[in-house]
Design a protein around this motif. Structure first.
Motif, PDB file in Angstrom:
ATOM      1  N   ARG A  67       0.839  -1.202   0.000  1.00 46.94           N
ATOM      2  CA  ARG A  67       0.000   0.000   0.000  1.00 46.94           C
ATOM      3  C   ARG A  67       0.874   1.253   0.000  1.00 46.94           C
ATOM      4  NH1 ARG A  67      -4.621  -0.086   4.398  1.00 46.94           N
ATOM      5  NH2 ARG A  67      -5.078   1.800   3.218  1.00 46.94           N
ATOM      6  N   PHE A  68       0.390   2.244  -0.723  1.00 43.55           N
ATOM      7  CA  PHE A  68       1.140   3.495  -0.827  1.00 43.55           C
ATOM      8  C   PHE A  68       0.118   4.613  -1.050  1.00 43.55           C
ATOM      9  CE2 PHE A  68       3.866   6.749  -2.631  1.00 43.55           C
ATOM     10  CZ  PHE A  68       5.031   6.591  -1.884  1.00 43.55           C
ATOM     11  N   PRO A  69       0.331   5.795  -0.457  1.00 35.98           N
ATOM     12  CA  PRO A  69      -0.660   6.875  -0.600  1.00 35.98           C
ATOM     13  C   PRO A  69      -0.912   7.233  -2.064  1.00 35.98           C
ATOM     14  CG  PRO A  69       0.962   7.421   1.087  1.00 35.98           C
ATOM     15  CD  PRO A  69       1.461   6.186   0.401  1.00 35.98           C
ATOM     16  N   ALA A  70      -2.186   7.355  -2.433  1.00 37.32           N
ATOM     17  CA  ALA A  70      -2.536   7.726  -3.808  1.00 37.32           C
ATOM     18  C   ALA A  70      -2.231   9.194  -4.073  1.00 37.32           C
ATOM     19  CB  ALA A  70      -4.010   7.439  -4.071  1.00 37.32           C
ATOM     20  N   THR A  71      -2.370  10.025  -3.028  1.00 36.17           N
ATOM     21  CA  THR A  71      -2.172  11.472  -3.189  1.00 36.17           C
ATOM     22  C   THR A  71      -1.475  12.022  -1.958  1.00 36.17           C
ATOM     23  OG1 THR A  71      -4.207  11.649  -4.496  1.00 36.17           O
ATOM     24  CG2 THR A  71      -3.314  13.687  -3.603  1.00 36.17           C
ATOM     25  N   THR A  72      -0.586  12.964  -2.197  1.00 31.25           N
ATOM     26  CA  THR A  72       0.066  13.677  -1.100  1.00 31.25           C
ATOM     27  C   THR A  72      -0.056  15.174  -1.361  1.00 31.25           C
ATOM     28  OG1 THR A  72       1.687  11.904  -0.747  1.00 31.25           O
ATOM     29  CG2 THR A  72       2.224  14.082   0.146  1.00 31.25           C
ATOM     30  N   ASN A  73      -0.738  15.877  -0.468  1.00 30.04           N
ATOM     31  CA  ASN A  73      -0.875  17.322  -0.593  1.00 30.04           C
ATOM     32  C   ASN A  73       0.382  18.008  -0.062  1.00 30.04           C
ATOM     33  OD1 ASN A  73      -3.565  17.352  -1.653  1.00 30.04           O
ATOM     34  ND2 ASN A  73      -4.311  16.834   0.396  1.00 30.04           N
TER      35      ASN A  73
END
Length: 526
Positions: A67-73
């Protein structure tokens, strides 16, 4: 690095064979695992406009991807730091001392492994990042870091190919949506469908269109509001050698004064507050096509000067730009105003007038071509039935006589609204023409006189016989003020003045500013 030459060649081939970054990465990953102790590879695209990173590819040696973040703000500080770090164009360790906090934010650690992070570049700026997760002992071998540096170029190329693919797909979808909207607006199934009235009241207009369509000279369409100037402009484009190029319509009266240059000629990133990226103007978007400048008489004099320069030289310069850009565009302009009078009064530049009025085409109002009314009525009845999901009801002979006798101050646009309203009032059983027109028509014996000498619009107060004739601006001002008074100062919405006047709210506000009409003064009027 000699032992890796074959690997790099295969990597470049895989990056060039696929146009989707996820497919490219999927094909490159097994090649890399043959020579690298690679556990996972992740590609993230930078969305500069929204200050965020999107994960676009994620491949691992495991059957189920980690798993890995889909989006990083990103905060403004992080975004600036990312651009600064990316300028180095070098792979670094995730725990690099100088950019440790940034790298840990954009490359979250999800496994116990050594992680390398590198910037992926487009033609002018950083476009994304690549994250390589290796076995913990891999970082003891500097050769792997050097190899990772050489991987930045093929992955940057693959990401750029993917970006352009999605950009083209987005433009294609937008073009299809615009086409569907246009067909609905024009009430056609095909853009090549014949123009209603082309063989009757508009025959002279279409003859002039056929004369000029194969030339690239500027055309000026003159006619009252609602006569179909955009339809004629599209006919010129569709019959020209530029028909495969874009047709771009710009309502000059709806562009705020401070944004005219940016909208017409484009701007460079950072040229003013809010310019977060380079923007192509309407001239560049209409390259090899036709630019339809509707309501060109509404352009301020300062904008007219810059437009004249483009028409003379064929070059534009974006706001904040440092070089000229050649544009190949055919200009079709239109106005409902008395342009020669504006030239005489100094409201429109004489030299620009000579440039755009090379081939003027007057479009007669609907009251001067009553022979087109029956065909238009049937056309709009079909269109209304389709739009509202009602049974098709065609106008009766009595309806056609009533419609033909009416003066049509709003021309074809008004007729479209009348037929739509009549179809809704009739609810699929009949067309309620009389109710739609207001129920205040004169008997048939007097309607013929009504057609020959149309009275002023019901919304405008008739002038006494002994009062001097008002100027066109005074009449327009009076008409808008009466409508605002009726709408209690409301401009937008179903009960606003813009809807009553059949105008875009931005166009109405522009006219009000020009005529110095203050809407607030009508807010509490009873």
């Amino acid at each position: 690095m000699q032992r890796f030459h074959s690997l790099l060649l295969k990597t470049w081939q895989a990056a060039s064979c696929h146009i989707d970054i996820a497919e490219s990465t999927a094909n490159i990953f097994p090649l890399l695992t043959e020579e690298l102790p690679l556990r996972q590879i992740i590609v993230r695209r930078l969305d500069l406009q929204h200050s965020r990173l999107h994960t676009v590819a994620n491949h691992t040696v495991r059957k189920t991807p980690t798993r890995f973040p889909a989006t990083t703000n990103l905060s403004p500080e992080q975004l600036n730091l990312l651009i600064e770090w990316g300028a180095g164009k070098k792979v670094v360790r995730r725990d690099d001392h100088e950019y440790r906090s940034l790298l840990r934010a954009i490359a979250p650690q999800t496994t116990a492994s050594a992680t390398l992070v590198g910037p992926l570049w487009g033609p002018t700026r950083i476009e994304g990042i690549i994250i390589l997760k290796l076995s913990p002992e891999a970082l003891r071998e500097p050769l792997y870091t050097s190899l990772a540096d050489t991987l930045l170029e093929p992955f940057s190329a693959a990401l750029e190919i993917d970006r352009r693919l999605h950009e083209i797909a987005t433009l294609r979808e937008k073009a299809e949506a615009d086409k569907r909207t246009l067909l609905t607006k024009l009430g056609r199934k095909d853009l090549n469908a014949p123009i209603v009235g082309a063989d009757n009241g508009l025959q002279q207009v279409m003859d002039r269109v056929e004369t000029i369509c194969r030339s690239d000279v500027a055309v000026l369409l003159l006619g009252e509001t609602g006569t179909g100037k955009e339809v004629v402009a599209r006919a010129i484009h569709d019959r020209s050698s530029r028909r495969e190029g874009p047709f771009i319509r710009v309502n000059c009266g709806a562009i705020p004064t401070e944004l005219i240059d940016s909208q017409l000629f484009g701007h460079e990133r950072g040229s003013f507050t809010g310019a977060v990226e380079t923007h192509q103007g309407w001239f560049e978007r209409a390259e090899h096509g036709t630019l339809f400048l509707d309501e060109i008489g509404e352009l301020p004099l300062a904008a007219q000067v810059r437009l004249l320069s483009v028409l003379q030289d064929g070059f534009i310069e974006r706001v904040g730009g440092k070089h000229l850009i050649h544009v190949d565009v055919r200009i079709v302009a239109a106005t409902h105003r008395d342009a020669p009078k504006m030239v005489r009064e100094g409201l429109f530049r004489q030299d620009l007038w000579y440039r755009i009025a090379v081939f003027p085409i007057p479009i007669p109002p609907l009251r001067e071509r009553p022979e087109d009314v029956p065909a238009l009525a049937c056309h709009f009845a079909e269109k209304a039935a389709t739009r509202f999901g009602l049974p098709l009801v065609m106008p009766s002979p009595d309806d056609l006589r009533t419609l033909t006798a009416y003066a049509w101050p709003g021309n074809v646009r008004e007729m479209a609204a009348v037929i739509d309203r009549a179809a809704l009032l009739g609810n699929g059983h009949k067309l309620e023409i009389a109710k739609s027109l207001g129920g205040n028509l004169l008997p048939d014996t007097k309607l013929e006189v009504h057609r020959e000498l149309p009275p002023p619009s019901p919304s405008v107060t008739p002038l006494p016989a002994n009062q001097p004739t008002l100027s066109l601006d005074d009449v327009i001002r009076q008409h808008i003020e009466n409508t605002l008074r009726t709408c209690r100062g409301r401009i937008e919405g179903p009960f606003g003045a813009a809807r009553q006047l059949d105008l875009n709210p931005h166009t109405l506000r522009s006219k009000m500013r020009k005529l110095r009409i203050v809407w607030k003064s009508f807010r509490d009027t009873e």
